[in-house]
Design a protein around this motif. Structure first.
Motif, PDB file in Angstrom:
ATOM      1  N   GLU A 161       0.837  -1.114   0.017  1.00  0.00           N
ATOM      2  CA  GLU A 161       0.061   0.048  -0.190  1.00  0.00           C
ATOM      3  C   GLU A 161       0.774   1.305  -0.085  1.00  0.00           C
ATOM      4  OE1 GLU A 161      -3.875  -0.413   2.510  1.00  0.00           O
ATOM      5  OE2 GLU A 161      -2.221  -1.262   3.509  1.00  0.00           O
ATOM      6  N   GLY A 162       2.160   1.125   0.393  1.00  0.00           N
ATOM      7  CA  GLY A 162       2.753   2.351   0.688  1.00  0.00           C
ATOM      8  C   GLY A 162       2.484   2.952   1.938  1.00  0.00           C
ATOM      9  N   SER A 163       2.231   4.215   1.852  1.00  0.00           N
ATOM     10  CA  SER A 163       1.565   4.880   3.098  1.00  0.00           C
ATOM     11  C   SER A 163       0.149   4.770   3.174  1.00  0.00           C
ATOM     12  CB  SER A 163       2.025   6.440   3.028  1.00  0.00           C
ATOM     13  OG  SER A 163       3.350   6.900   3.319  1.00  0.00           O
ATOM     14  N   ARG A 164      -0.389   4.364   4.233  1.00  0.00           N
ATOM     15  CA  ARG A 164      -1.703   3.966   4.261  1.00  0.00           C
ATOM     16  C   ARG A 164      -2.237   4.936   5.506  1.00  0.00           C
ATOM     17  NH1 ARG A 164      -5.291  -0.920   4.803  1.00  0.00           N
ATOM     18  NH2 ARG A 164      -6.696  -0.466   6.795  1.00  0.00           N
ATOM     19  N   LYS A 209      -5.729   2.245  -3.969  1.00  0.00           N
ATOM     20  CA  LYS A 209      -7.109   1.675  -3.689  1.00  0.00           C
ATOM     21  C   LYS A 209      -7.491   2.427  -2.418  1.00  0.00           C
ATOM     22  CE  LYS A 209      -6.036  -2.584  -6.356  1.00  0.00           C
ATOM     23  NZ  LYS A 209      -5.917  -4.100  -6.228  1.00  0.00           N
ATOM     24  N   PHE A 210      -9.012   2.314  -2.307  1.00  0.00           N
ATOM     25  CA  PHE A 210      -9.697   2.568  -1.163  1.00  0.00           C
ATOM     26  C   PHE A 210      -9.858   1.167  -0.482  1.00  0.00           C
ATOM     27  CE2 PHE A 210     -10.503   6.613  -3.164  1.00  0.00           C
ATOM     28  CZ  PHE A 210     -10.331   7.406  -1.832  1.00  0.00           C
ATOM     29  N   LYS A 211      -9.790   1.300   0.767  1.00  0.00           N
ATOM     30  CA  LYS A 211     -10.419   0.046   1.579  1.00  0.00           C
ATOM     31  C   LYS A 211     -11.653   0.720   2.484  1.00  0.00           C
ATOM     32  CE  LYS A 211      -5.956  -0.967   0.259  1.00  0.00           C
ATOM     33  NZ  LYS A 211      -5.077  -0.047  -0.011  1.00  0.00           N
ATOM     34  N   PHE A 212     -12.392  -0.397   2.866  1.00  0.00           N
ATOM     35  CA  PHE A 212     -13.372  -0.069   3.924  1.00  0.00           C
ATOM     36  C   PHE A 212     -14.165  -0.929   4.709  1.00  0.00           C
ATOM     37  CE2 PHE A 212     -14.878  -0.039  -0.460  1.00  0.00           C
ATOM     38  CZ  PHE A 212     -15.808  -0.916  -0.435  1.00  0.00           C
ATOM     39  N   GLY A 213     -14.878  -0.927   5.686  1.00  0.00           N
ATOM     40  CA  GLY A 213     -15.514  -1.662   6.424  1.00  0.00           C
ATOM     41  C   GLY A 213     -16.514  -1.136   7.136  1.00  0.00           C
ATOM     42  N   ALA A 214     -17.451  -2.085   7.473  1.00  0.00           N
ATOM     43  CA  ALA A 214     -18.727  -1.614   8.479  1.00  0.00           C
ATOM     44  C   ALA A 214     -19.419  -2.807   9.120  1.00  0.00           C
ATOM     45  CB  ALA A 214     -19.708  -0.751   7.670  1.00  0.00           C
ATOM     46  N   GLY A 215     -19.972  -2.438  10.233  1.00  0.00           N
ATOM     47  CA  GLY A 215     -20.602  -3.381  10.731  1.00  0.00           C
ATOM     48  C   GLY A 215     -21.377  -2.812  11.922  1.00  0.00           C
ATOM     49  N   PHE A 216     -22.011  -3.752  12.915  1.00  0.00           N
ATOM     50  CA  PHE A 216     -22.645  -3.852  13.876  1.00  0.00           C
ATOM     51  C   PHE A 216     -22.699  -4.878  15.018  1.00  0.00           C
ATOM     52  CE2 PHE A 216     -25.997  -5.849  11.648  1.00  0.00           C
ATOM     53  CZ  PHE A 216     -26.822  -6.743  12.574  1.00  0.00           C
ATOM     54  N   LEU A 247     -16.069  -6.387   5.564  1.00  0.00           N
ATOM     55  CA  LEU A 247     -14.606  -6.038   5.287  1.00  0.00           C
ATOM     56  C   LEU A 247     -14.068  -6.151   3.896  1.00  0.00           C
ATOM     57  CD1 LEU A 247     -12.163  -5.091   6.938  1.00  0.00           C
ATOM     58  CD2 LEU A 247     -11.590  -7.284   7.239  1.00  0.00           C
ATOM     59  N   ASN A 248     -13.518  -5.062   3.267  1.00  0.00           N
ATOM     60  CA  ASN A 248     -12.828  -5.083   2.083  1.00  0.00           C
ATOM     61  C   ASN A 248     -11.667  -4.379   2.397  1.00  0.00           C
ATOM     62  OD1 ASN A 248     -11.992  -4.359  -0.491  1.00  0.00           O
ATOM     63  ND2 ASN A 248     -14.003  -4.248  -1.374  1.00  0.00           N
ATOM     64  N   ASP A 249     -10.508  -5.254   2.484  1.00  0.00           N
ATOM     65  CA  ASP A 249      -9.134  -4.629   3.136  1.00  0.00           C
ATOM     66  C   ASP A 249      -8.197  -5.454   2.482  1.00  0.00           C
ATOM     67  OD1 ASP A 249      -7.486  -3.068   4.353  1.00  0.00           O
ATOM     68  OD2 ASP A 249      -8.959  -2.358   6.004  1.00  0.00           O
ATOM     69  N   ILE A 250      -6.947  -5.260   3.263  1.00  0.00           N
ATOM     70  CA  ILE A 250      -5.886  -5.949   2.808  1.00  0.00           C
ATOM     71  C   ILE A 250      -5.347  -6.910   4.324  1.00  0.00           C
ATOM     72  CG2 ILE A 250      -4.213  -4.150   3.654  1.00  0.00           C
ATOM     73  CD1 ILE A 250      -2.758  -4.942   1.023  1.00  0.00           C
ATOM     74  N   TYR A 303      -5.525  -9.165  -0.638  1.00  0.00           N
ATOM     75  CA  TYR A 303      -6.869  -8.249  -0.479  1.00  0.00           C
ATOM     76  C   TYR A 303      -7.868  -9.388  -0.478  1.00  0.00           C
ATOM     77  CZ  TYR A 303      -4.395  -4.496  -2.695  1.00  0.00           C
ATOM     78  OH  TYR A 303      -3.291  -3.515  -2.793  1.00  0.00           O
ATOM     79  N   ILE A 304      -8.765  -9.121   0.624  1.00  0.00           N
ATOM     80  CA  ILE A 304      -9.929  -9.900   1.057  1.00  0.00           C
ATOM     81  C   ILE A 304     -11.176  -9.132   1.109  1.00  0.00           C
ATOM     82  CG2 ILE A 304      -8.419 -11.509   2.205  1.00  0.00           C
ATOM     83  CD1 ILE A 304     -10.919  -9.354   4.196  1.00  0.00           C
ATOM     84  N   GLU A 305     -12.253  -9.593   0.724  1.00  0.00           N
ATOM     85  CA  GLU A 305     -13.654  -9.194   1.081  1.00  0.00           C
ATOM     86  C   GLU A 305     -14.477 -10.326   1.556  1.00  0.00           C
ATOM     87  OE1 GLU A 305     -17.231  -7.045  -1.487  1.00  0.00           O
ATOM     88  OE2 GLU A 305     -15.852  -8.375  -2.708  1.00  0.00           O
ATOM     89  N   SER A 306     -15.199 -10.118   2.656  1.00  0.00           N
ATOM     90  CA  SER A 306     -15.768 -10.821   3.401  1.00  0.00           C
ATOM     91  C   SER A 306     -17.244 -10.368   4.225  1.00  0.00           C
ATOM     92  CB  SER A 306     -14.963 -11.471   4.627  1.00  0.00           C
ATOM     93  OG  SER A 306     -14.598 -10.230   5.614  1.00  0.00           O
ATOM     94  N   HIS A 307     -17.947 -11.357   4.416  1.00  0.00           N
ATOM     95  CA  HIS A 307     -19.105 -10.960   5.275  1.00  0.00           C
ATOM     96  C   HIS A 307     -19.428 -11.838   6.098  1.00  0.00           C
ATOM     97  CE1 HIS A 307     -20.984  -8.297   1.682  1.00  0.00           C
ATOM     98  NE2 HIS A 307     -20.184  -9.140   1.086  1.00  0.00           N
ATOM     99  N   LYS A 308     -19.401 -11.437   7.410  1.00  0.00           N
ATOM    100  CA  LYS A 308     -19.646 -12.364   8.732  1.00  0.00           C
ATOM    101  C   LYS A 308     -20.850 -12.111   9.509  1.00  0.00           C
ATOM    102  CE  LYS A 308     -16.324 -12.241  11.871  1.00  0.00           C
ATOM    103  NZ  LYS A 308     -14.994 -12.264  12.411  1.00  0.00           N
TER     104      LYS A 308
END
Length: 820
Positions: free
Chosen positions: A464-467, A496-503, A520-523, A553-558
């Motif tokens: 990513e270089g600087s994150r 690239k943008f990465k992001f995540g959200a939940g409750f 989660l859509n991140d590294i 890189y991963i994308e997950s729903h949990k």
């Protein structure tokens, strides 16, 4: 949870300011006793309040301290060969009174002391032989009502402390400074807790039940914290060989091997409650061992301890504790069995003798003691917890407390309960609270949202270089039922943008039942310990020993549902859909056509079972922290990969089991071990195998192989063992050069054996660095902890697979930790 813990920290800065009646306070006296001619200090001098059995003796340096709530206005000092002195005192105040004793004119006959004839030794042997009969903890069944009071105070409050800017708006609190009789230091009371409860114990089968009738903590109404103010979690028994205090095993002055550890002196005898008793003083034989100095009174006929007072040795190898005093009193029940009457513990916490610190004081008294069979219905309630709170136990009014307290509060102690609401009206309080919350929780709080954690704002790696990352969660003001979280990150190199959200939704707090979802859509670094510094952290970026490029890189729903059956026993059900993407540094090359595969897709269901007998937690609205258990912690994961569900590629079944435990082996410190084993059924590509946790940082991690690289070993069946023995200075304390440094030794060993029974290489090529085990992998070494009280450094050797490329055979790892 952080609100409650942070409140306790804030109380170190702020104290009660209400006036109190001085005559309701205890009389406190300390001083030194010397010979009036030679000016030498006199040890083992008796000091008592006139007309009472309340007394103490001087230590080997002639110092003493004594306090009482009695109305006695005179103290009496007596010593063999010296004239007895009496001194008038001021009731309900602190005084420093020194004595110079005059030798008596009575000539004593010559006394010949023969080796092995020390009368104190004969009495000690009688105490030891009668331990089983006199130890209350050995009774088959008993019950009692107890009253427990915990108090915390700021210590060493001097003029420099008062003039700090943070106290500019709080100067009025310094009108109520008191002085400790134990240390002579000034202090401000800041926190008080009280508990009244019934305790029931049965040995066969072993059952315990504590029923809290009333609990009160200044500023806090939280039963998960209140349970730790009870009886079951704060005890040290003089009859045990070792007394556990702050994860250290202090040697009891009446231990079975006491003659090897202490020196004993018979110094007095008198009647106490119609029992003729002997007074014996004790002091350690050697330096820096976890021992006490003090005295005890023992009944002549039964050889039961009537009362004991012990102060930790000044050079004991324990951190942050400058002083600690244990007092216990016993009473005879039905003219036969001796039982607890009163316990008192005083602790002086701070980093240095002259720095501002914290006093902790615990007093417990006992009433309505019953020995014998317990009504079985007490243990037959539906609740599995050993501690039960009666309805409304944290809401009792002042009239109720006035009736049930065993020991009346002084006006000053009562005023502490009004502290929080009063101080909150001062605007600067909220500023102090915000700063402390930010530093300790990692989040900056606004009314409805908390930004953080701040260490993740900036990090860097080869991919990513600087994150840059910005994230946070909703506050308790937003909701106490649901907590939302989100984050967004951007890498300057991969652009690239990465992001995540939940409750997390709280269905029930006790026993805990939660439901949640996380996207989660991140590294991610595959094969990295969950407890290791996670990748997107400035500290992990600075401490790497190899460039961080093996990222994926991963994308997950949990989805998850957590169901706690009772404290320490829970099941959690997970539903997870996950995509792992190929990268230039970690390519997925298909074996059949040598083509790079874009992704691996899995859908799985996992059932986690966790059992930790007698585990206790401190809980907030959503988070909670385990305080641990003395028993092994068992964990079982059963996972099923479901093919063709949401384009899932593979069918597989995983079984993973772990056992974690630590136990004390005094006087040789303590030992921790972790056993893990697992088995995977099904043919899957290497990213779905068990990638053994490596560690490519200079930080020590107990959950990783610290000399193993990422992507070095994989298995579908394995077993591992981790052993770590903390000797707590057993050897180094005996070497004069190292003794003053209070360093402590550690021996460390970890090994794993495994193999791959399936054919994952038929699906996807392994990375060049990855292989299975042919023989066991071992690493181990030794370490030194307690360096400047906070640092642990380990020297670790790798003992197998030494011919693999790009490995370290020897390495230094470090860890920051807070230990007593």
């Amino acid at each position: 949870m952080k609100k409650y813990l942070i409140y306790i920290l804030v109380t170190i800065f702020i104290s009660s300011f209400f006036k109190y009646d001085i005559y309701s306070q205890p009389t406190k006296i300390r001083g030194k006793i010397i010979d009036n001619k030679t000016k030498e200090t006199l040890p083992f001098v008796n000091i008592t309040f006139k007309g009472t059995t309340i007394g103490t003796i001087t230590d080997e340096n002639g110092n003493y301290f004594i306090q009482s709530r009695t109305k006695s206005d005179t103290i009496i000092v007596s010593y063999v060969g010296y004239k007895t002195q009496k001194r008038k005192i001021s009731i309900a105040s602190y005084q420093n009174i020194n004595f110079e004793l005059e030798s008596s004119d009575i000539a004593l006959n010559e006394i010949v002391v023969l080796p092995g004839k020390n009368p104190a030794h004969r009495i000690l042997r009688k105490i030891i032989s009668n331990k089983k009969k006199n130890n209350p903890a050995k009774l088959n069944a008993f019950s009692y009502e107890f009253y427990n009071k915990l108090e915390f105070d700021i210590s060493n409050v001097d003029e420099k402390f008062k003039k700090k800017k943070v106290f500019k708006k709080f100067q009025f609190i310094f009108d109520y400074i008191d002085t400790s009789v134990v240390t002579g230091k000034s202090y401000l009371p800041v926190l008080i807790t009280e508990t009244v409860a019934d305790y029931h114990f049965q040995r066969r089968p072993r059952k315990e039940r504590e029923i809290v009738k009333a609990s009160k903590i200044s500023g806090i109404k939280n039963t998960s914290i209140a349970q730790f103010t009870g009886e079951m979690y704060l005890d040290a028994n003089i009859y045990d060989n070792f007394m556990p205090i702050f994860e250290k095993s202090f040697i009891s002055p009446i231990a079975n091997f006491g003659l090897l550890t202490y020196k004993y002196y018979l110094i007095d005898s008198m009647f106490i409650d119609k029992h003729w008793c002997y007074q014996i003083s004790f002091k350690p034989r050697r330096k820096q061992e976890l021992t006490f100095t003090g005295d005890f009174w023992v009944a002549d006929s039964s050889f039961a301890i009537v009362k004991v007072k012990g102060k930790i040795a000044t050079d004991a190898n324990i951190n942050f504790v400058n002083n600690l005093v244990v007092e216990q009193e016993f009473t005879q029940i039905n003219d036969s069995i001796w039982f607890y009457k009163r316990n008192h513990l005083f602790i002086d916490f701070n980093l240095g003798d002259k720095s501002t610190g914290l006093f902790g004081r615990k007093t417990t008294s006992y009433k309505n003691i019953k020995i014998g069979k317990i009504n079985s219905s007490i243990f037959e309630t539906k609740a599995k917890q050993e501690t039960i709170f009666e309805e409304g136990s944290t809401e009792k009014d002042s009239s109720y407390w006035n009736n049930v307290r065993h020991i009346k509060l002084s006006k000053k102690e009562k005023a502490i309960y009004n502290m929080v609401d009063s101080i909150k009206n001062v605007p600067v309080f909220n500023t102090i609270m915000d700063v402390i919350t930010f530093l300790f929780s990692g989040y900056y709080e606004t009314k409805y949202f908390e930004f953080g954690p701040y260490p993740t704002f900036y990090s860097f790696n080869e991919v990513e270089g600087s994150r840059i990352r910005i994230g946070g969660r909703t506050s308790n003001t937003f909701s106490k039922k649901i907590m939302l979280n989100t984050h967004i990150a951007y890498g300057t190199k991969d652009e690239k943008f990465k992001f995540g959200a939940g409750f997390l939704y709280m269905l029930k707090k006790n026993p805990r039942k939660t439901f949640g979802y996380q996207y989660l859509n991140d590294i991610e670094q595959l094969g990295q310990s969950d407890n290791l510094f996670f990748t997107a952290n400035i500290l992990s970026s600075l401490l790497v020993r190899n460039p961080i490029y093996k990222l994926t890189y991963i994308e997950s729903h949990k989805l998850h549902y957590e169901h706690e059956w009772y404290s320490g026993f829970s099941n959690t059900l997970y539903l997870k859909h996950r995509q792992i993407f190929s990268t230039d540094s970690v390519p997925f090359i298909h074996k059949s056509n040598n083509m790079v595969r874009n992704r691996i897709t899995t859908s799985e269901i996992k059932l986690n079972t966790r059992y930790a007998y007698n585990e206790k937690f401190i809980s907030g609205e959503f988070d909670r922290v385990s305080i641990g258990t003395e028993y092994p912690i068992l964990n079982l994961d059963i996972t099923m990969g479901i093919p063709n569900l949401l384009e899932s590629d593979y069918e597989y079944y995983k079984f993973e089991f772990s056992l974690r435990h630590y136990f004390e082996i005094p006087p040789f410190g303590w030992l921790r071990y972790i056993i893990k084993t697992g088995k995977l059924y099904g043919n899957v590509p290497y990213p779905l195998l068990h990638l053994h946790n490596g560690n490519e940082t200079y930080a020590f991690d107990i959950n990783s192989f610290n000399m193993m690289n990422y992507y070095e070993f994989a298995s579908d069946i394995y077993a591992s063992l981790y052993i770590e023995h903390h000797l707590d200075g057993f050897f180094l304390n005996k070497i004069p050069l190292f003794r003053k440094l209070k360093l402590r030794e550690i021996i460390y060993w970890k090994g794993v054996i495994g193999r791959i029974e399936s054919k994952p290489e038929e699906i996807m090529d392994y990375p060049v660095s990855l292989s299975s085990f042919g023989t066991p992998y071992f690493e181990g070494g030794f370490g030194i902890e307690n360096i400047f009280k906070f640092i642990r450094i380990d020297a670790i050797w790798r003992f197998s697979y030494l011919d693999k490329p790009d490995i370290q055979i020897f390495g230094i790892r470090a860890k920051l930790q807070i230990i007593f």
